[in-house]
Design a protein around this motif. Structure first.
Motif, PDB file in Angstrom:
ATOM      1  N   LEU A   1      -4.186 -21.172  47.880  1.00  0.00           N
ATOM      2  CA  LEU A   1      -3.272 -20.153  48.381  1.00  0.00           C
ATOM      3  C   LEU A   1      -3.565 -19.880  49.844  1.00  0.00           C
ATOM      4  O   LEU A   1      -4.718 -19.942  50.276  1.00  0.00           O
ATOM      5  N   ASP A   2      -2.536 -19.573  50.600  1.00  0.00           N
ATOM      6  CA  ASP A   2      -2.693 -19.232  52.016  1.00  0.00           C
ATOM      7  C   ASP A   2      -3.518 -17.954  52.103  1.00  0.00           C
ATOM      8  O   ASP A   2      -3.141 -16.919  51.539  1.00  0.00           O
ATOM      9  N   GLN A   3      -4.670 -18.043  52.781  1.00  0.00           N
ATOM     10  CA  GLN A   3      -5.619 -16.942  52.928  1.00  0.00           C
ATOM     11  C   GLN A   3      -6.072 -16.400  51.568  1.00  0.00           C
ATOM     12  O   GLN A   3      -6.522 -15.264  51.459  1.00  0.00           O
ATOM     13  N   GLY A   4      -5.923 -17.212  50.538  1.00  0.00           N
ATOM     14  CA  GLY A   4      -6.340 -16.821  49.200  1.00  0.00           C
ATOM     15  C   GLY A   4      -5.393 -15.882  48.491  1.00  0.00           C
ATOM     16  O   GLY A   4      -5.665 -15.483  47.353  1.00  0.00           O
ATOM     17  N   PHE A   5      -4.271 -15.528  49.136  1.00  0.00           N
ATOM     18  CA  PHE A   5      -3.366 -14.533  48.560  1.00  0.00           C
ATOM     19  C   PHE A   5      -1.906 -14.956  48.445  1.00  0.00           C
ATOM     20  O   PHE A   5      -1.188 -14.481  47.584  1.00  0.00           O
ATOM     21  N   ILE A   6      -1.458 -15.803  49.335  1.00  0.00           N
ATOM     22  CA  ILE A   6      -0.025 -16.095  49.403  1.00  0.00           C
ATOM     23  C   ILE A   6       0.239 -17.513  48.915  1.00  0.00           C
ATOM     24  O   ILE A   6      -0.307 -18.480  49.449  1.00  0.00           O
ATOM     25  N   LEU A   7       1.099 -17.619  47.905  1.00  0.00           N
ATOM     26  CA  LEU A   7       1.460 -18.928  47.398  1.00  0.00           C
ATOM     27  C   LEU A   7       2.666 -19.427  48.180  1.00  0.00           C
ATOM     28  O   LEU A   7       3.750 -18.880  48.068  1.00  0.00           O
ATOM     29  N   ARG A   8       2.417 -20.430  48.992  1.00  0.00           N
ATOM     30  CA  ARG A   8       3.495 -21.116  49.709  1.00  0.00           C
ATOM     31  C   ARG A   8       3.703 -22.416  48.954  1.00  0.00           C
ATOM     32  O   ARG A   8       2.840 -23.290  48.949  1.00  0.00           O
ATOM     33  N   GLU A   9       4.857 -22.525  48.304  1.00  0.00           N
ATOM     34  CA  GLU A   9       5.079 -23.594  47.330  1.00  0.00           C
ATOM     35  C   GLU A   9       4.800 -24.989  47.870  1.00  0.00           C
ATOM     36  O   GLU A   9       4.080 -25.759  47.233  1.00  0.00           O
ATOM     37  N   THR A  10       5.309 -25.318  49.014  1.00  0.00           N
ATOM     38  CA  THR A  10       5.124 -26.670  49.548  1.00  0.00           C
ATOM     39  C   THR A  10       3.648 -26.966  49.791  1.00  0.00           C
ATOM     40  O   THR A  10       3.139 -28.012  49.372  1.00  0.00           O
ATOM     41  N   ALA A  11       2.953 -26.051  50.444  1.00  0.00           N
ATOM     42  CA  ALA A  11       1.529 -26.240  50.731  1.00  0.00           C
ATOM     43  C   ALA A  11       0.712 -26.237  49.447  1.00  0.00           C
ATOM     44  O   ALA A  11      -0.238 -27.018  49.297  1.00  0.00           O
ATOM     45  N   PHE A  12       1.079 -25.383  48.504  1.00  0.00           N
ATOM     46  CA  PHE A  12       0.380 -25.304  47.227  1.00  0.00           C
ATOM     47  C   PHE A  12       0.496 -26.632  46.486  1.00  0.00           C
ATOM     48  O   PHE A  12      -0.505 -27.203  46.036  1.00  0.00           O
ATOM     49  N   ARG A  13       1.720 -27.139  46.386  1.00  0.00           N
ATOM     50  CA  ARG A  13       1.937 -28.408  45.688  1.00  0.00           C
ATOM     51  C   ARG A  13       1.154 -29.543  46.349  1.00  0.00           C
ATOM     52  O   ARG A  13       0.565 -30.378  45.668  1.00  0.00           O
ATOM     53  N   LYS A  14       1.135 -29.555  47.678  1.00  0.00           N
ATOM     54  CA  LYS A  14       0.422 -30.606  48.409  1.00  0.00           C
ATOM     55  C   LYS A  14      -1.082 -30.520  48.143  1.00  0.00           C
ATOM     56  O   LYS A  14      -1.726 -31.533  47.861  1.00  0.00           O
ATOM     57  N   SER A  15      -1.632 -29.331  48.216  1.00  0.00           N
ATOM     58  CA  SER A  15      -3.072 -29.146  47.981  1.00  0.00           C
ATOM     59  C   SER A  15      -3.463 -29.540  46.563  1.00  0.00           C
ATOM     60  O   SER A  15      -4.488 -30.198  46.345  1.00  0.00           O
ATOM     61  N   VAL A  16      -2.653 -29.139  45.618  1.00  0.00           N
ATOM     62  CA  VAL A  16      -2.929 -29.463  44.215  1.00  0.00           C
ATOM     63  C   VAL A  16      -2.848 -30.973  43.996  1.00  0.00           C
ATOM     64  O   VAL A  16      -3.699 -31.564  43.330  1.00  0.00           O
ATOM     65  N   LYS A  17      -1.853 -31.595  44.602  1.00  0.00           N
ATOM     66  CA  LYS A  17      -1.675 -33.048  44.451  1.00  0.00           C
ATOM     67  C   LYS A  17      -2.856 -33.822  45.037  1.00  0.00           C
ATOM     68  O   LYS A  17      -3.288 -34.834  44.486  1.00  0.00           O
ATOM     69  N   GLU A  18      -3.411 -33.345  46.145  1.00  0.00           N
ATOM     70  CA  GLU A  18      -4.492 -34.042  46.836  1.00  0.00           C
ATOM     71  C   GLU A  18      -5.886 -33.726  46.281  1.00  0.00           C
ATOM     72  O   GLU A  18      -6.865 -34.343  46.681  1.00  0.00           O
ATOM     73  N   HIS A  19      -5.972 -32.786  45.373  1.00  0.00           N
ATOM     74  CA  HIS A  19      -7.264 -32.374  44.797  1.00  0.00           C
ATOM     75  C   HIS A  19      -7.863 -33.514  43.958  1.00  0.00           C
ATOM     76  O   HIS A  19      -7.141 -34.273  43.315  1.00  0.00           O
ATOM     77  N   ASP A  20      -9.191 -33.611  43.940  1.00  0.00           N
ATOM     78  CA  ASP A  20      -9.884 -34.617  43.129  1.00  0.00           C
ATOM     79  C   ASP A  20     -10.019 -34.103  41.697  1.00  0.00           C
ATOM     80  O   ASP A  20     -10.915 -33.320  41.386  1.00  0.00           O
ATOM     81  N   TRP A  21      -9.149 -34.542  40.832  1.00  0.00           N
ATOM     82  CA  TRP A  21      -9.108 -34.068  39.454  1.00  0.00           C
ATOM     83  C   TRP A  21     -10.144 -34.757  38.565  1.00  0.00           C
ATOM     84  O   TRP A  21     -10.447 -34.282  37.478  1.00  0.00           O
TER      85      TRP A  21
END
Length: 169
Positions: free
Chosen positions: A37-57
């Motif tokens: 989340l942006d600053q740990g509080f704001i869910l910005r959908e595009t950035a959220f999806r990108k971060s989740v996609k790039e995470h090492d699962w």
């Protein structure tokens, strides 16, 4: 002449049930989605999806995972669902909540699958001490499962148990 000592507990039909035996082996992990989340509080959908996609699962392989948000952010249900889709086929179990809730859910599933046939019309003692994390709710779930079939239910050890229930005829 000394009298022979008889172990009445060993000779009784008393059955001991140890919830610790139901503990599912495996790594437990708490995943904080505020990291995406942006600053740990704001869910910005595009950035959220990108971060989740790039995470090492792969780090969650065969793990039991609890998803939570450590900040006071308002997180929509779909965000947890999206994260869970990335763990599908990797983690053994994914829930939304903390590790205590995860353990409760795991025990709930195992207790629901217990065959109660061996406990029909016999006195059952639910062992109280354990070295593994047994949630308090597991004891209640077990009572709910065993009370309809057991002759009696006790808590503790055979040498010092607390009676909980006795079937009336």
């Amino acid at each position: 002449m000394a009298e022979e000592i008889i172990n009445r507990v060993a000779n009784s039909k008393l059955v001991t049930f140890d919830l610790e035996d139901l503990y599912l082996q495996g790594n437990r992990q708490l995943v904080d989605i505020s990291q995406w989340l942006d600053q740990g509080f704001i869910l910005r959908e595009t950035a959220f999806r990108k971060s989740v996609k790039e995470h090492d699962w792969s780090q969650y392989t065969n793990a039991f995972v609890a998803l939570h948000c450590s900040t006071d952010a308002i997180v929509p249900a779909w965000a947890y669902m999206l994260v869970a889709t990335h763990m599908q086929g990797i983690a053994k179990k994914v829930i939304t909540g903390d590790l205590a809730l995860l353990e409760t859910i795991l025990y709930t599933e195992v207790i629901q699958g217990i065959d109660v046939t061996p406990y029909e019309n016999v006195p059952v003692i639910v062992k109280g001490c354990s070295n593994k994390p047994v949630p308090e709710n597991a004891y209640l779930l077990l009572i709910e499962k065993l009370q309809p079939v057991a002759r009696s239910l006790m808590f503790g050890e055979a040498c010092s148990s607390v009676p909980l229930y006795k079937k009336t005829k």
